[in-house]
Write a protein that holds these residues in place. Structure first.
Motif, short mmCIF file in Angstrom:
data_model
loop_
_atom_site.label_atom_id
_atom_site.label_comp_id
_atom_site.label_asym_id
_atom_site.label_seq_id
_atom_site.Cartn_x
_atom_site.Cartn_y
_atom_site.Cartn_z
N ARG A 20 0.88 -1.18 0.00
CA ARG A 20 0.00 0.00 0.00
C ARG A 20 0.91 1.21 0.00
NH1 ARG A 20 -5.43 -0.69 1.98
NH2 ARG A 20 -5.64 1.53 1.49
N THR A 21 0.39 2.34 -0.45
CA THR A 21 1.21 3.56 -0.49
C THR A 21 1.56 4.00 0.92
OG1 THR A 21 -0.65 5.09 -0.37
CG2 THR A 21 0.01 4.32 -2.60
N PRO A 22 2.68 4.72 1.07
CA PRO A 22 3.00 5.26 2.40
C PRO A 22 1.89 6.13 2.96
CG PRO A 22 4.91 5.40 0.97
CD PRO A 22 3.75 4.98 0.10
N ALA A 23 1.21 6.90 2.11
CA ALA A 23 0.11 7.75 2.59
C ALA A 23 -1.01 6.91 3.17
CB ALA A 23 -0.41 8.63 1.46
N GLN A 131 -0.22 -8.21 11.45
CA GLN A 131 -1.67 -7.95 11.42
C GLN A 131 -1.97 -6.68 10.63
OE1 GLN A 131 -4.27 -9.68 12.14
NE2 GLN A 131 -5.82 -8.10 12.00
N LEU A 132 -1.17 -5.64 10.83
CA LEU A 132 -1.36 -4.39 10.09
C LEU A 132 -1.20 -4.64 8.59
CD1 LEU A 132 -1.77 -1.31 10.05
CD2 LEU A 132 0.71 -1.08 10.32
N LYS A 133 -0.16 -5.37 8.22
CA LYS A 133 0.08 -5.71 6.81
C LYS A 133 -1.13 -6.43 6.22
CE LYS A 133 3.00 -8.79 4.00
NZ LYS A 133 3.51 -7.90 2.96
N SER A 134 -1.60 -7.48 6.90
CA SER A 134 -2.74 -8.25 6.41
C SER A 134 -3.99 -7.38 6.27
CB SER A 134 -3.05 -9.42 7.35
OG SER A 134 -2.00 -10.34 7.35
N LEU A 135 -4.26 -6.60 7.28
CA LEU A 135 -5.43 -5.75 7.29
C LEU A 135 -5.42 -4.78 6.11
CD1 LEU A 135 -7.92 -5.25 9.08
CD2 LEU A 135 -6.57 -3.58 10.33
N LEU A 136 -4.29 -4.11 5.89
CA LEU A 136 -4.21 -3.13 4.82
C LEU A 136 -4.19 -3.76 3.43
CD1 LEU A 136 -1.78 -0.54 6.42
CD2 LEU A 136 -4.20 -0.21 5.86
N GLU A 137 -3.50 -4.88 3.29
CA GLU A 137 -3.41 -5.50 1.97
C GLU A 137 -4.71 -6.22 1.58
OE1 GLU A 137 1.41 -6.12 1.66
OE2 GLU A 137 0.16 -7.91 1.94
N GLU A 138 -5.45 -6.72 2.55
CA GLU A 138 -6.67 -7.46 2.26
C GLU A 138 -7.92 -6.58 2.21
OE1 GLU A 138 -6.77 -10.59 5.19
OE2 GLU A 138 -4.83 -11.39 4.50
N ASN A 139 -7.77 -5.31 2.58
CA ASN A 139 -8.91 -4.39 2.61
C ASN A 139 -8.57 -3.09 1.90
OD1 ASN A 139 -10.86 -5.82 4.56
ND2 ASN A 139 -8.91 -5.88 5.64
N PRO A 140 -8.56 -3.11 0.57
CA PRO A 140 -8.16 -1.91 -0.18
C PRO A 140 -9.10 -0.72 0.03
CG PRO A 140 -8.99 -3.60 -1.67
CD PRO A 140 -8.88 -4.23 -0.32
N ALA A 141 -10.29 -0.96 0.57
CA ALA A 141 -11.23 0.14 0.78
C ALA A 141 -10.98 0.90 2.08
CB ALA A 141 -12.66 -0.38 0.77
N PRO A 143 -9.76 3.59 4.53
CA PRO A 143 -9.55 4.99 4.15
C PRO A 143 -8.09 5.37 4.01
CG PRO A 143 -10.29 4.83 6.43
CD PRO A 143 -10.35 3.46 5.84
N SER A 144 -7.83 6.17 3.00
CA SER A 144 -6.50 6.76 2.84
C SER A 144 -6.50 8.08 3.58
CB SER A 144 -6.17 6.95 1.36
OG SER A 144 -7.08 7.88 0.79
N ARG A 145 -5.39 8.79 3.50
CA ARG A 145 -5.22 10.04 4.24
C ARG A 145 -6.34 11.04 3.96
NH1 ARG A 145 -0.07 12.93 5.67
NH2 ARG A 145 0.90 11.51 4.24
N ASP A 146 -6.82 11.12 2.71
CA ASP A 146 -7.84 12.13 2.38
C ASP A 146 -9.26 11.60 2.59
OD1 ASP A 146 -7.61 11.79 -1.26
OD2 ASP A 146 -8.18 10.37 0.28
N GLY A 147 -9.37 10.37 3.14
CA GLY A 147 -10.68 9.82 3.42
C GLY A 147 -11.26 9.01 2.27
N ALA A 148 -10.59 9.04 1.12
CA ALA A 148 -11.05 8.24 -0.02
C ALA A 148 -10.55 6.81 0.17
CB ALA A 148 -10.50 8.82 -1.33
N SER A 149 -11.09 5.90 -0.60
CA SER A 149 -10.60 4.53 -0.49
C SER A 149 -9.25 4.41 -1.14
CB SER A 149 -11.60 3.54 -1.09
OG SER A 149 -11.86 3.89 -2.42
N GLY A 150 -8.46 3.40 -0.63
CA GLY A 150 -7.08 3.22 -1.02
C GLY A 150 -6.91 2.65 -2.30
#
Length: 150
Positions: A20-23, A131-141, A143-150
């Motif tokens: 996922r992006t650093p943001a 756990q953080l890695k799994s959560l972020l990689e398995e759930n692309p939706a 929120p990103s920094r601006d509140g939009a989906s990743g």
């Protein structure tokens, strides 16, 4: 400090690559309200804001956590005040790695910590980072920094 210089703690730099992006990583991981979703080694309950700090129930009991101010550098350092009043500084960074991110957590061995306790601390942090890695990689939706989906 002695004749050889200052005493320094043993430190391990624990890392995990996240696709996922650093943001995106920063936006999710730097939000204290998300701690119970991925940081079981710190927070096993809802996180309550109390002034400039956050209060959580975790393995060490009720702790108070203070985070670095929001920034564009991926710095998520945080101080954890234990029930004993001891404050543990936890340096943490999100770094760009190609199209993804590298999350780095610096784990310092605390004074008086046994080998077994240090190994257990390392295992807990590694479990949380995985756990953080799994959560972020398995759930692309998420929120990103601006509140939009990743």
């Amino acid at each position: 400090m002695d004749a050889r210089g200052p005493r320094m703690a043993e430190v391990l730099h624990l890392t995990v690559s996240i696709a996922r992006t650093p943001a995106d990583v920063y936006a999710f991981a730097a939000d204290p309200r998300n701690l119970p979703l991925w940081a079981e080694g710190l927070a096993r309950s809802d996180v309550r804001q109390q002034g400039d700090a956050w209060v959580v129930e975790g393995p060490a009991g009720r702790v108070t956590v203070r985070f670095a101010p929001p920034n564009d550098f991926g710095v998520m350092d945080h101080d954890v005040e234990l029930p004993s009043g001891v404050i543990v500084h936890n340096p943490m960074r999100v770094l760009p790695n190609g199209e993804g991110s590298e999350l780095v957590f610096s784990l310092f061995r605390q004074p008086g910590m046994s080998d077994e306790q240090f190994v257990a601390d390392r295992s807990a942090v590694e479990k949380d980072l995985d756990q953080l890695k799994s959560l972020l990689e398995e759930n692309p939706a998420l929120p990103s920094r601006d509140g939009a989906s990743g």
